[in-house]
Design a protein around this motif. Structure first.
Motif, short mmCIF file in Angstrom:
data_model
loop_
_atom_site.label_atom_id
_atom_site.label_comp_id
_atom_site.label_asym_id
_atom_site.label_seq_id
_atom_site.Cartn_x
_atom_site.Cartn_y
_atom_site.Cartn_z
N LEU A 84 -12.48 59.19 69.94
CA LEU A 84 -13.83 59.66 70.27
C LEU A 84 -14.36 58.96 71.52
N GLY A 85 -14.09 57.67 71.63
CA GLY A 85 -14.52 56.92 72.81
C GLY A 85 -13.84 57.44 74.07
N PHE A 86 -12.54 57.71 73.96
CA PHE A 86 -11.79 58.25 75.11
C PHE A 86 -12.37 59.59 75.55
N LEU A 87 -12.66 60.46 74.57
CA LEU A 87 -13.16 61.80 74.89
C LEU A 87 -14.56 61.77 75.49
N THR A 88 -15.35 60.77 75.14
CA THR A 88 -16.73 60.73 75.63
C THR A 88 -16.95 59.70 76.73
N GLU A 89 -15.90 58.98 77.09
CA GLU A 89 -16.01 58.00 78.17
C GLU A 89 -16.46 58.71 79.44
N ASN A 90 -17.36 58.12 80.14
CA ASN A 90 -17.89 58.69 81.39
C ASN A 90 -18.66 59.98 81.18
N CYS A 91 -19.10 60.22 79.96
CA CYS A 91 -19.84 61.43 79.66
C CYS A 91 -21.11 61.51 80.50
N CYS A 92 -21.35 62.63 81.08
CA CYS A 92 -22.58 62.91 81.83
C CYS A 92 -22.84 61.90 82.94
N GLY A 93 -21.79 61.34 83.49
CA GLY A 93 -21.94 60.41 84.61
C GLY A 93 -22.75 59.18 84.26
N GLY A 94 -22.73 58.76 83.00
CA GLY A 94 -23.48 57.58 82.58
C GLY A 94 -24.90 57.87 82.15
N ASN A 95 -25.32 59.11 82.23
CA ASN A 95 -26.67 59.48 81.80
C ASN A 95 -26.67 59.85 80.33
N VAL A 96 -27.85 59.89 79.73
CA VAL A 96 -27.96 60.31 78.35
C VAL A 96 -27.47 61.75 78.23
N CYS A 97 -26.61 61.98 77.27
CA CYS A 97 -26.04 63.32 77.11
C CYS A 97 -26.80 64.07 76.03
N SER A 98 -27.53 65.05 76.43
CA SER A 98 -28.17 65.94 75.47
C SER A 98 -28.18 67.33 76.09
N PRO A 99 -27.76 68.29 75.31
CA PRO A 99 -27.69 69.65 75.86
C PRO A 99 -29.08 70.17 76.19
N LYS A 100 -29.14 70.88 77.29
CA LYS A 100 -30.39 71.55 77.63
C LYS A 100 -30.55 72.72 76.69
N SER A 101 -31.74 72.89 76.18
CA SER A 101 -31.94 74.05 75.32
C SER A 101 -32.52 75.17 76.16
N LYS A 102 -31.95 76.30 75.98
CA LYS A 102 -32.42 77.47 76.69
C LYS A 102 -33.14 78.36 75.69
N THR A 103 -34.37 78.64 75.96
CA THR A 103 -35.13 79.53 75.09
C THR A 103 -35.69 80.65 75.94
N LYS A 104 -35.74 81.81 75.37
CA LYS A 104 -36.30 82.95 76.08
C LYS A 104 -37.70 83.20 75.57
N CYS A 105 -38.56 83.40 76.50
CA CYS A 105 -39.93 83.75 76.15
C CYS A 105 -39.93 85.24 75.83
N SER A 106 -40.33 85.58 74.63
CA SER A 106 -40.23 86.97 74.18
C SER A 106 -41.12 87.91 74.97
N SER A 107 -42.23 87.41 75.48
CA SER A 107 -43.13 88.32 76.17
C SER A 107 -42.71 88.57 77.61
N THR A 108 -42.05 87.59 78.25
CA THR A 108 -41.70 87.78 79.65
C THR A 108 -40.21 87.94 79.89
N LYS A 109 -39.39 87.67 78.87
CA LYS A 109 -37.94 87.74 78.96
C LYS A 109 -37.38 86.75 79.97
N GLU A 110 -38.12 85.67 80.27
CA GLU A 110 -37.64 84.64 81.17
C GLU A 110 -36.96 83.54 80.36
N THR A 111 -36.05 82.84 81.02
CA THR A 111 -35.34 81.74 80.37
C THR A 111 -35.90 80.42 80.90
N TYR A 112 -36.20 79.50 79.99
CA TYR A 112 -36.71 78.20 80.35
C TYR A 112 -35.74 77.12 79.92
N SER A 113 -35.64 76.06 80.69
CA SER A 113 -34.78 74.91 80.35
C SER A 113 -35.63 73.75 79.95
#
Length: 113
Positions: A84-113
């Motif tokens: 697990l350490g090998f697979l995640t070593e250098n993850c995200c260039g040393g930054n906190v790794c959390s996936p961006k959530s993409k949600t669509k606004c139902s009224s405008t159909k736009e995607t927000y990060s």
């Protein structure tokens, strides 16, 4: 962890029955489980299970110990954590790794990060 060791571990886990055995043993914790109990819980014939356990043991992902007349299998947590350490070593260039959530606004159909 050396690349050769990582490839061996990933190869051992890259099969449905072996992955199921490994996950069951992770749940069992350091005490492990006897081979017969693994076979029963996963409904794997003993002869097939023996082959899969040999592969996991050869890759150092599983440890075999003897308890009386039984063989007990448990996860080699040192190898698992190293993988697990090998697979995640250098993850995200040393930054906190959390996936961006993409949600669509139902009224405008736009995607927000």
């Amino acid at each position: 962890m050396e690349t050769k060791t990582v490839i061996s571990a990933l190869s051992a886990l890259a099969q449905e029955s072996r992955l199921a055995v490994f996950r069951l043993l992770v749940q069992a914790g350091p005490e492990g489980l006897p081979a017969m109990q693994i076979a029963e819980q996963l409904e794997i014939p003993p002869s097939s299970l023996s082959f899969h356990l040999k592969e996991l043991t050869h890759a150092n992902m599983v440890i075999q110990t003897k308890a009386g007349r039984s063989l007990i299998y448990s996860v080699n947590f040192e190898t698992m954590n190293g993988l697990l350490g090998f697979l995640t070593e250098n993850c995200c260039g040393g930054n906190v790794c959390s996936p961006k959530s993409k949600t669509k606004c139902s009224s405008t159909k736009e995607t927000y990060s």
